[in-house]
Write a protein that holds these residues in place. Structure first.
Motif, PDB file in Angstrom:
ATOM      1  N   THR A   1      29.168 -33.314 -43.647  1.00 35.35           N
ATOM      2  CA  THR A   1      30.228 -32.305 -43.837  1.00 35.35           C
ATOM      3  C   THR A   1      31.359 -32.498 -42.827  1.00 35.35           C
ATOM      4  N   GLN A   2      31.033 -33.036 -41.651  1.00 35.52           N
ATOM      5  CA  GLN A   2      32.053 -33.209 -40.609  1.00 35.52           C
ATOM      6  C   GLN A   2      32.735 -34.572 -40.700  1.00 35.52           C
ATOM      7  N   ASP A   3      32.158 -35.486 -41.483  1.00 37.65           N
ATOM      8  CA  ASP A   3      32.719 -36.841 -41.633  1.00 37.65           C
ATOM      9  C   ASP A   3      32.481 -37.254 -43.083  1.00 37.65           C
ATOM     10  N   PRO A   4      33.314 -36.741 -44.004  1.00 41.95           N
ATOM     11  CA  PRO A   4      33.018 -36.867 -45.428  1.00 41.95           C
ATOM     12  C   PRO A   4      32.972 -38.304 -45.967  1.00 41.95           C
ATOM     13  N   ASP A   5      33.452 -39.286 -45.172  1.00 45.49           N
ATOM     14  CA  ASP A   5      33.337 -40.675 -45.635  1.00 45.49           C
ATOM     15  C   ASP A   5      31.938 -41.245 -45.402  1.00 45.49           C
ATOM     16  N   LYS A   6      31.192 -40.552 -44.566  1.00 45.16           N
ATOM     17  CA  LYS A   6      29.833 -41.027 -44.250  1.00 45.16           C
ATOM     18  C   LYS A   6      28.951 -40.981 -45.515  1.00 45.16           C
ATOM     19  N   PHE A   7      28.290 -42.073 -45.826  1.00 43.45           N
ATOM     20  CA  PHE A   7      27.363 -42.168 -46.972  1.00 43.45           C
ATOM     21  C   PHE A   7      28.033 -41.784 -48.307  1.00 43.45           C
ATOM     22  N   LYS A   8      29.338 -42.012 -48.406  1.00 42.97           N
ATOM     23  CA  LYS A   8      30.056 -41.646 -49.648  1.00 42.97           C
ATOM     24  C   LYS A   8      29.658 -42.570 -50.792  1.00 42.97           C
ATOM     25  N   ARG A   9      29.336 -41.992 -51.932  1.00 42.42           N
ATOM     26  CA  ARG A   9      28.852 -42.697 -53.136  1.00 42.42           C
ATOM     27  C   ARG A   9      27.625 -43.560 -52.811  1.00 42.42           C
ATOM     28  N   GLU A  10      26.769 -43.000 -51.979  1.00 45.97           N
ATOM     29  CA  GLU A  10      25.507 -43.667 -51.654  1.00 45.97           C
ATOM     30  C   GLU A  10      24.333 -42.744 -51.973  1.00 45.97           C
ATOM     31  N   SER A  11      23.217 -43.365 -52.296  1.00 46.95           N
ATOM     32  CA  SER A  11      21.960 -42.642 -52.481  1.00 46.95           C
ATOM     33  C   SER A  11      21.015 -43.147 -51.416  1.00 46.95           C
ATOM     34  N   ILE A  12      20.699 -42.283 -50.456  1.00 54.26           N
ATOM     35  CA  ILE A  12      19.970 -42.743 -49.268  1.00 54.26           C
ATOM     36  C   ILE A  12      18.569 -42.132 -49.181  1.00 54.26           C
ATOM     37  N   GLY A  13      17.610 -42.991 -48.845  1.00 51.82           N
ATOM     38  CA  GLY A  13      16.273 -42.517 -48.518  1.00 51.82           C
ATOM     39  C   GLY A  13      16.245 -42.168 -47.036  1.00 51.82           C
ATOM     40  N   ILE A  14      15.558 -41.091 -46.688  1.00 51.02           N
ATOM     41  CA  ILE A  14      15.457 -40.718 -45.266  1.00 51.02           C
ATOM     42  C   ILE A  14      13.996 -40.439 -44.927  1.00 51.02           C
ATOM     43  N   ASN A  15      13.530 -41.123 -43.871  1.00 53.11           N
ATOM     44  CA  ASN A  15      12.140 -40.960 -43.428  1.00 53.11           C
ATOM     45  C   ASN A  15      12.073 -40.987 -41.920  1.00 53.11           C
ATOM     46  N   LYS A  16      10.964 -40.498 -41.403  1.00 55.27           N
ATOM     47  CA  LYS A  16      10.700 -40.623 -39.968  1.00 55.27           C
ATOM     48  C   LYS A  16      10.125 -42.020 -39.706  1.00 55.27           C
ATOM     49  N   PRO A  17      10.687 -42.750 -38.724  1.00 58.19           N
ATOM     50  CA  PRO A  17      10.176 -44.094 -38.445  1.00 58.19           C
ATOM     51  C   PRO A  17       8.684 -44.080 -38.109  1.00 58.19           C
ATOM     52  N   ASN A  18       8.029 -45.173 -38.438  1.00 58.38           N
ATOM     53  CA  ASN A  18       6.615 -45.397 -38.085  1.00 58.38           C
ATOM     54  C   ASN A  18       5.680 -44.331 -38.656  1.00 58.38           C
ATOM     55  N   THR A  19       5.957 -43.920 -39.878  1.00 52.21           N
ATOM     56  CA  THR A  19       5.044 -42.966 -40.544  1.00 52.21           C
ATOM     57  C   THR A  19       4.491 -43.595 -41.827  1.00 52.21           C
ATOM     58  N   ASP A  20       4.400 -44.908 -41.861  1.00 58.54           N
ATOM     59  CA  ASP A  20       3.832 -45.563 -43.042  1.00 58.54           C
ATOM     60  C   ASP A  20       2.374 -45.147 -43.227  1.00 58.54           C
ATOM     61  N   GLY A  21       1.929 -45.090 -44.467  1.00 59.19           N
ATOM     62  CA  GLY A  21       0.542 -44.746 -44.743  1.00 59.19           C
ATOM     63  C   GLY A  21       0.343 -44.661 -46.237  1.00 59.19           C
ATOM     64  N   ASP A  22      -0.905 -44.443 -46.641  1.00 59.75           N
ATOM     65  CA  ASP A  22      -1.198 -44.337 -48.073  1.00 59.75           C
ATOM     66  C   ASP A  22      -0.885 -42.949 -48.605  1.00 59.75           C
ATOM     67  N   LYS A  23      -0.761 -41.969 -47.689  1.00 54.69           N
ATOM     68  CA  LYS A  23      -0.427 -40.576 -48.031  1.00 54.69           C
ATOM     69  C   LYS A  23       0.244 -39.981 -46.794  1.00 54.69           C
ATOM     70  N   PRO A  24       0.927 -38.832 -46.940  1.00 50.10           N
ATOM     71  CA  PRO A  24       1.393 -38.138 -45.733  1.00 50.10           C
ATOM     72  C   PRO A  24       0.191 -37.782 -44.850  1.00 50.10           C
ATOM     73  N   ALA A  25       0.399 -37.725 -43.539  1.00 57.39           N
ATOM     74  CA  ALA A  25      -0.709 -37.596 -42.580  1.00 57.39           C
ATOM     75  C   ALA A  25      -1.568 -36.362 -42.817  1.00 57.39           C
ATOM     76  N   TRP A  26      -0.999 -35.297 -43.385  1.00 51.87           N
ATOM     77  CA  TRP A  26      -1.745 -34.045 -43.526  1.00 51.87           C
ATOM     78  C   TRP A  26      -2.545 -33.979 -44.820  1.00 51.87           C
ATOM     79  N   TYR A  27      -2.493 -35.033 -45.658  1.00 50.66           N
ATOM     80  CA  TYR A  27      -3.292 -35.051 -46.906  1.00 50.66           C
ATOM     81  C   TYR A  27      -4.585 -35.822 -46.696  1.00 50.66           C
TER      82      TYR A  27
END
Ligand SMILES: NC(=O)c1ccc[n+]([C@@H]2O[C@H](COP(=O)([O-])OP(=O)(O)OC[C@H]3O[C@@H](n4cnc5c(N)ncnc54)[C@H](OP(=O)(O)O)[C@@H]3O)[C@@H](O)[C@H]2O)c1
Length: 214
Positions: free
Chosen positions: A188-214
């Protein structure tokens, strides 16, 4: 100083984004939600904030709420998310608005690899196909969108994330709502950021077969 319209303003990520916007920016906020009484006290106690009532499937409600805003941030949900996307795009066109931030989900392009991808597809089922259809409506439009595809959400009070682009494998299994809210605020403060992009967002180093709490 951007004026930001927040659709689904009582949603969990939206509430976090509202607090960050108030605390760290000088943006005006218009909060759009069903049963606006839920945020009336909050709006009344902040001079740059107003709450308006509306349904995100109703194009007239949406158009009315968009009149003088610079950025639309849609934090919506539901089985009818595709109808909501169509209504938002239609209203934005009618009001000559261009900048949209749209919260989606991981898995809409079958981009989640391995066992976690299989588990995610099986667990989420039609939720993914509905969200994929909604994202397609946005991407097929000429709007300056950012589609955000969060990993499984946590309420951890942390900002810790990495971004993957459309066409890349999704990484990790989880991310905090606080991180997603921060990315939204930054756009919202820098509207050119990620413009016309579809971005995945994750916490680094959380790879696994399921989320940790499942
Ligand atoms: N949980 C996860 O792990 C996960 C992972 C990735 C993505 N996501 C998605 O990320 C998005 C945001 O997450 P969140 O935690 O902030 O979700 P949330 O708390 O469920 O917020 C969604 C908001 O959408 C509003 N809404 C739904 N239909 C509406 C309509 N027709 N008109 C107006 N408002 C409407 C709801 O309003 P009401 O309060 O009136 O019902 C609700 O406040 C959701 O779409 C969620 O599915 C979730």
């Amino acid at each position: 100083m951007a004026k930001v319209l927040i659709l689904g303003a009582n949603g969990k990520i939206a509430r976090l984004a509202e607090h960050i916007l108030i605390d760290t920016t000088d943006s005006d906020l218009r909060l759009f939600l069903r049963n606006a009484g839920r945020l009336r006290d909050f709006a009344d106690s902040h001079t740059l904030v107003e709450a308006v009532e509306g349904d995100a499937t109703n194009v007239e409600d949406l158009q009315e709420s968009m009149k003088d805003v610079d950025v639309v941030y849609a934090n919506l949900a539901g089985d009818n998310i595709e109808s909501e996307a169509r209504a938002v795009v239609k209203a934005m066109h009618a009001e000559n608005k261009t900048r949209l931030i749209w919260i989606s989900t991981l898995g809409i392009y079958n981009e989640v690899p391995g066992k976690f991808g299989e588990w995610n597809n099986k667990t989420l089922g039609s939720y993914i196909t509905n969200y994929a259809a909604a994202a397609k409506v946005i991407e097929d439009s000429d709007l300056d969108y950012t589609i955000i595809r969060p990993a499984w959400l946590t309420d951890k009070p942390e900002v810790d994330y990495e971004v993957t682009q459309k066409g890349e494998d999704f990484k990790g299994t989880e991310v905090s709502r606080r991180s997603i809210a921060q990315v939204v605020v930054d756009i919202t403060q820098d509207p050119d950021k990620f413009k016309r992009e579809s971005i995945g967002i994750n916490k680094p180093n959380t790879d696994g077969d399921k989320p940790a709490w499942y």
